[in-house]
Design a protein around this motif. Structure first.
Motif, PDB file in Angstrom:
ATOM      1  N   THR A 126     -24.709 -53.587   3.588  1.00  0.00           N
ATOM      2  CA  THR A 126     -24.866 -52.133   3.658  1.00  0.00           C
ATOM      3  C   THR A 126     -23.885 -51.426   2.730  1.00  0.00           C
ATOM      4  OG1 THR A 126     -23.331 -51.875   5.520  1.00  0.00           O
ATOM      5  CG2 THR A 126     -25.664 -52.229   6.058  1.00  0.00           C
ATOM      6  N   LEU A 127     -22.880 -52.141   2.272  1.00  0.00           N
ATOM      7  CA  LEU A 127     -21.947 -51.591   1.293  1.00  0.00           C
ATOM      8  C   LEU A 127     -22.509 -51.853  -0.097  1.00  0.00           C
ATOM      9  CD1 LEU A 127     -18.475 -52.697   2.715  1.00  0.00           C
ATOM     10  CD2 LEU A 127     -19.451 -50.399   2.703  1.00  0.00           C
ATOM     11  N   SER A 128     -23.311 -50.919  -0.543  1.00  0.00           N
ATOM     12  CA  SER A 128     -23.908 -51.049  -1.869  1.00  0.00           C
ATOM     13  C   SER A 128     -24.018 -49.667  -2.491  1.00  0.00           C
ATOM     14  CB  SER A 128     -25.287 -51.707  -1.784  1.00  0.00           C
ATOM     15  OG  SER A 128     -26.177 -50.875  -1.073  1.00  0.00           O
ATOM     16  N   ALA A 129     -24.080 -49.657  -3.800  1.00  0.00           N
ATOM     17  CA  ALA A 129     -24.201 -48.398  -4.544  1.00  0.00           C
ATOM     18  C   ALA A 129     -24.921 -48.670  -5.852  1.00  0.00           C
ATOM     19  CB  ALA A 129     -22.827 -47.801  -4.816  1.00  0.00           C
ATOM     20  N   LYS A 130     -25.514 -47.627  -6.384  1.00  0.00           N
ATOM     21  CA  LYS A 130     -26.079 -47.657  -7.724  1.00  0.00           C
ATOM     22  C   LYS A 130     -25.216 -46.729  -8.565  1.00  0.00           C
ATOM     23  CE  LYS A 130     -30.834 -48.557  -6.346  1.00  0.00           C
ATOM     24  NZ  LYS A 130     -30.778 -49.970  -6.577  1.00  0.00           N
ATOM     25  N   CYS A 131     -24.691 -47.262  -9.666  1.00  0.00           N
ATOM     26  CA  CYS A 131     -23.778 -46.508 -10.517  1.00  0.00           C
ATOM     27  C   CYS A 131     -24.339 -46.449 -11.928  1.00  0.00           C
ATOM     28  CB  CYS A 131     -22.404 -47.172 -10.528  1.00  0.00           C
ATOM     29  SG  CYS A 131     -21.664 -47.346  -8.901  1.00  0.00           S
ATOM     30  N   ARG A 132     -24.270 -45.286 -12.534  1.00  0.00           N
ATOM     31  CA  ARG A 132     -24.825 -45.109 -13.874  1.00  0.00           C
ATOM     32  C   ARG A 132     -24.071 -45.927 -14.910  1.00  0.00           C
ATOM     33  NH1 ARG A 132     -28.610 -42.089 -16.137  1.00  0.00           N
ATOM     34  NH2 ARG A 132     -28.932 -40.954 -14.214  1.00  0.00           N
ATOM     35  N   SER A 133     -22.797 -46.213 -14.672  1.00  0.00           N
ATOM     36  CA  SER A 133     -22.037 -46.985 -15.652  1.00  0.00           C
ATOM     37  C   SER A 133     -21.380 -48.192 -14.995  1.00  0.00           C
ATOM     38  CB  SER A 133     -20.955 -46.113 -16.308  1.00  0.00           C
ATOM     39  OG  SER A 133     -19.914 -45.863 -15.400  1.00  0.00           O
ATOM     40  N   TYR A 134     -21.115 -49.185 -15.794  1.00  0.00           N
ATOM     41  CA  TYR A 134     -20.380 -50.355 -15.343  1.00  0.00           C
ATOM     42  C   TYR A 134     -18.990 -49.932 -14.879  1.00  0.00           C
ATOM     43  CZ  TYR A 134     -17.818 -54.735 -15.425  1.00  0.00           C
ATOM     44  OH  TYR A 134     -17.022 -55.793 -15.085  1.00  0.00           O
ATOM     45  N   ALA A 135     -18.367 -49.004 -15.616  1.00  0.00           N
ATOM     46  CA  ALA A 135     -17.022 -48.541 -15.287  1.00  0.00           C
ATOM     47  C   ALA A 135     -16.980 -47.948 -13.884  1.00  0.00           C
ATOM     48  CB  ALA A 135     -16.540 -47.521 -16.314  1.00  0.00           C
ATOM     49  N   CYS A 136     -17.989 -47.217 -13.493  1.00  0.00           N
ATOM     50  CA  CYS A 136     -18.048 -46.623 -12.156  1.00  0.00           C
ATOM     51  C   CYS A 136     -18.147 -47.708 -11.095  1.00  0.00           C
ATOM     52  CB  CYS A 136     -19.236 -45.660 -12.065  1.00  0.00           C
ATOM     53  SG  CYS A 136     -19.417 -44.849 -10.465  1.00  0.00           S
ATOM     54  N   ALA A 137     -19.054 -48.650 -11.278  1.00  0.00           N
ATOM     55  CA  ALA A 137     -19.225 -49.737 -10.309  1.00  0.00           C
ATOM     56  C   ALA A 137     -17.935 -50.538 -10.177  1.00  0.00           C
ATOM     57  CB  ALA A 137     -20.385 -50.635 -10.727  1.00  0.00           C
ATOM     58  N   ARG A 138     -17.323 -50.861 -11.281  1.00  0.00           N
ATOM     59  CA  ARG A 138     -16.087 -51.659 -11.265  1.00  0.00           C
ATOM     60  C   ARG A 138     -14.946 -50.896 -10.603  1.00  0.00           C
ATOM     61  NH1 ARG A 138     -14.463 -56.693 -13.897  1.00  0.00           N
ATOM     62  NH2 ARG A 138     -12.325 -56.904 -13.196  1.00  0.00           N
ATOM     63  N   ALA A 139     -14.815 -49.604 -10.923  1.00  0.00           N
ATOM     64  CA  ALA A 139     -13.740 -48.793 -10.337  1.00  0.00           C
ATOM     65  C   ALA A 139     -13.886 -48.688  -8.825  1.00  0.00           C
ATOM     66  CB  ALA A 139     -13.716 -47.406 -10.976  1.00  0.00           C
ATOM     67  N   ILE A 140     -15.101 -48.489  -8.349  1.00  0.00           N
ATOM     68  CA  ILE A 140     -15.335 -48.398  -6.906  1.00  0.00           C
ATOM     69  C   ILE A 140     -15.020 -49.739  -6.242  1.00  0.00           C
ATOM     70  CG2 ILE A 140     -17.089 -48.095  -5.113  1.00  0.00           C
ATOM     71  CD1 ILE A 140     -18.397 -46.016  -6.988  1.00  0.00           C
ATOM     72  N   ALA A 141     -15.504 -50.825  -6.829  1.00  0.00           N
ATOM     73  CA  ALA A 141     -15.239 -52.154  -6.264  1.00  0.00           C
ATOM     74  C   ALA A 141     -13.744 -52.429  -6.187  1.00  0.00           C
ATOM     75  CB  ALA A 141     -15.924 -53.234  -7.099  1.00  0.00           C
ATOM     76  N   GLU A 142     -13.030 -52.116  -7.252  1.00  0.00           N
ATOM     77  CA  GLU A 142     -11.598 -52.386  -7.283  1.00  0.00           C
ATOM     78  C   GLU A 142     -10.822 -51.474  -6.340  1.00  0.00           C
ATOM     79  OE1 GLU A 142     -10.630 -52.230 -11.441  1.00  0.00           O
ATOM     80  OE2 GLU A 142     -11.249 -54.312 -11.751  1.00  0.00           O
ATOM     81  N   ALA A 143     -11.249 -50.221  -6.207  1.00  0.00           N
ATOM     82  CA  ALA A 143     -10.553 -49.294  -5.316  1.00  0.00           C
ATOM     83  C   ALA A 143     -10.829 -49.611  -3.849  1.00  0.00           C
ATOM     84  CB  ALA A 143     -10.960 -47.859  -5.625  1.00  0.00           C
ATOM     85  N   TYR A 144     -12.060 -49.987  -3.548  1.00  0.00           N
ATOM     86  CA  TYR A 144     -12.438 -50.277  -2.165  1.00  0.00           C
ATOM     87  C   TYR A 144     -12.133 -51.721  -1.782  1.00  0.00           C
ATOM     88  CZ  TYR A 144     -15.119 -50.633   2.123  1.00  0.00           C
ATOM     89  OH  TYR A 144     -15.480 -50.830   3.422  1.00  0.00           O
ATOM     90  N   GLY A 145     -12.379 -52.626  -2.699  1.00  0.00           N
ATOM     91  CA  GLY A 145     -12.354 -54.049  -2.429  1.00  0.00           C
ATOM     92  C   GLY A 145     -11.105 -54.694  -1.884  1.00  0.00           C
ATOM     93  N   PRO A 146      -9.956 -54.559  -2.524  1.00  0.00           N
ATOM     94  CA  PRO A 146      -8.788 -55.311  -2.079  1.00  0.00           C
ATOM     95  C   PRO A 146      -8.371 -55.009  -0.638  1.00  0.00           C
ATOM     96  CG  PRO A 146      -8.420 -54.454  -4.265  1.00  0.00           C
ATOM     97  CD  PRO A 146      -9.709 -53.863  -3.764  1.00  0.00           C
ATOM     98  N   LYS A 147      -8.433 -53.766  -0.236  1.00  0.00           N
ATOM     99  CA  LYS A 147      -7.978 -53.437   1.113  1.00  0.00           C
ATOM    100  C   LYS A 147      -8.998 -53.806   2.180  1.00  0.00           C
ATOM    101  CE  LYS A 147      -9.361 -48.719   0.217  1.00  0.00           C
ATOM    102  NZ  LYS A 147      -8.921 -47.495  -0.309  1.00  0.00           N
ATOM    103  N   HIS A 148     -10.235 -54.116   1.781  1.00  0.00           N
ATOM    104  CA  HIS A 148     -11.289 -54.454   2.736  1.00  0.00           C
ATOM    105  C   HIS A 148     -11.871 -55.846   2.522  1.00  0.00           C
ATOM    106  CE1 HIS A 148     -11.224 -50.029   2.647  1.00  0.00           C
ATOM    107  NE2 HIS A 148     -11.408 -50.159   3.937  1.00  0.00           N
ATOM    108  N   ALA A 149     -11.317 -56.631   1.619  1.00  0.00           N
ATOM    109  CA  ALA A 149     -11.905 -57.930   1.267  1.00  0.00           C
ATOM    110  C   ALA A 149     -11.947 -58.888   2.451  1.00  0.00           C
ATOM    111  CB  ALA A 149     -11.130 -58.567   0.115  1.00  0.00           C
ATOM    112  N   GLN A 150     -11.002 -58.797   3.373  1.00  0.00           N
ATOM    113  CA  GLN A 150     -10.981 -59.685   4.526  1.00  0.00           C
ATOM    114  C   GLN A 150     -11.763 -59.125   5.700  1.00  0.00           C
ATOM    115  OE1 GLN A 150      -8.770 -60.163   2.317  1.00  0.00           O
ATOM    116  NE2 GLN A 150      -8.831 -62.086   2.087  1.00  0.00           N
ATOM    117  N   ALA A 151     -12.274 -57.907   5.588  1.00  0.00           N
ATOM    118  CA  ALA A 151     -12.973 -57.280   6.720  1.00  0.00           C
ATOM    119  C   ALA A 151     -14.221 -58.011   7.109  1.00  0.00           C
ATOM    120  CB  ALA A 151     -13.295 -55.830   6.391  1.00  0.00           C
TER     121      ALA A 151
END
Length: 151
Positions: A126-151
Motif C-alpha cells: 500500500t506504500l506506493s506512489a507514481k512520480c513524474r521524475s526518478y529524482a522524486c521517487a528516489r527522494a521519497i524512498a530515501e526520506a521515508y525508507g531508512p526510518k521505516h525499513a524495519q517496520a
C-alpha cells in the motif's frame, strides 16, 4: 477520508513553513506559493489518490507525485516544503540503469506507467506512489525508507 486526513496535516505543516497569505485552502484543494522560486503548488485528490502538483505554463497543473499512501504524500510534501521542487524534479534523463531496489530502503523504482516512475515498498504494497521524475521517487524512498525499513 484520505483527503481529509492529508488536508488537515498539510494545512498544519504548511502553516509552520509558509506565511498564511501564501496558502489558500479551497476545501478540495490547497494551493501554496513558494517564496524561494515564486512557484505555486497544488495539493488535491482524484481517483488515483493524493495528487501533489505544480502550476505550469498557461495555468496547467502538472502532477509530480500521486499516491494513495498518507505517509508517502506527507513525505513528498515535507521534501517539497523544506528542500524545494529541485529535489523532486529532474526531467533531463531516464536512468534505466538505476531502476530497481533503492539501497538502504524497502522500496523499488520501476517505469511501468509512462510518464511516471512507480515507487513501491516490498514490505507494504500500500506504500506506493507514481512520480513524474526518478529524482522524486528516489527522494521519497530515501526520506521515508531508512526510518521505516524495519517496520
Amino acid at each position: 477520508m484520505l483527503w481529509e486526513q492529508f488536508r488537515s496535516h498539510a494545512l498544519a505543516f504548511l502553516g509552520q513553513h509558509f506565511p498564511p497569505e501564501l496558502i489558500k485552502d479551497n476545501g478540495d484543494s490547497i494551493v501554496f506559493t513558494s517564496r524561494r522560486n515564486y512557484s505555486s503548488y497544488v495539493l488535491t485528490e482524484d481517483d488515483r489518490g493524493i495528487v501533489i502538483a505544480y502550476e505550469g505554463e498557461r495555468n496547467t497543473v502538472v502532477p509530480f507525485c500521486i499516491t494513495q499512501s498518507l505517509e508517502l504524500a506527507t513525505t513528498c510534501l515535507t521534501l517539497l516544503a523544506c528542500d524545494g521542487i529541485a529535489t523532486l524534479t529532474d526531467m533531463s534523463y531516464t536512468p534505466q540503469n538505476l531502476l530497481g531496489p533503492v539501497p538502504h530502503t524497502a522500496f523499488t523504482i520501476s517505469k511501468k506507467s509512462l510518464p511516471f516512475f512507480n515507487l513501491t515498498s516490498s514490505i507494504d504494497p500500500t506504500l506506493s506512489a507514481k512520480c513524474r521524475s526518478y529524482a522524486c521517487a528516489r527522494a521519497i524512498a530515501e526520506a521515508y525508507g531508512p526510518k521505516h525499513a524495519q517496520a
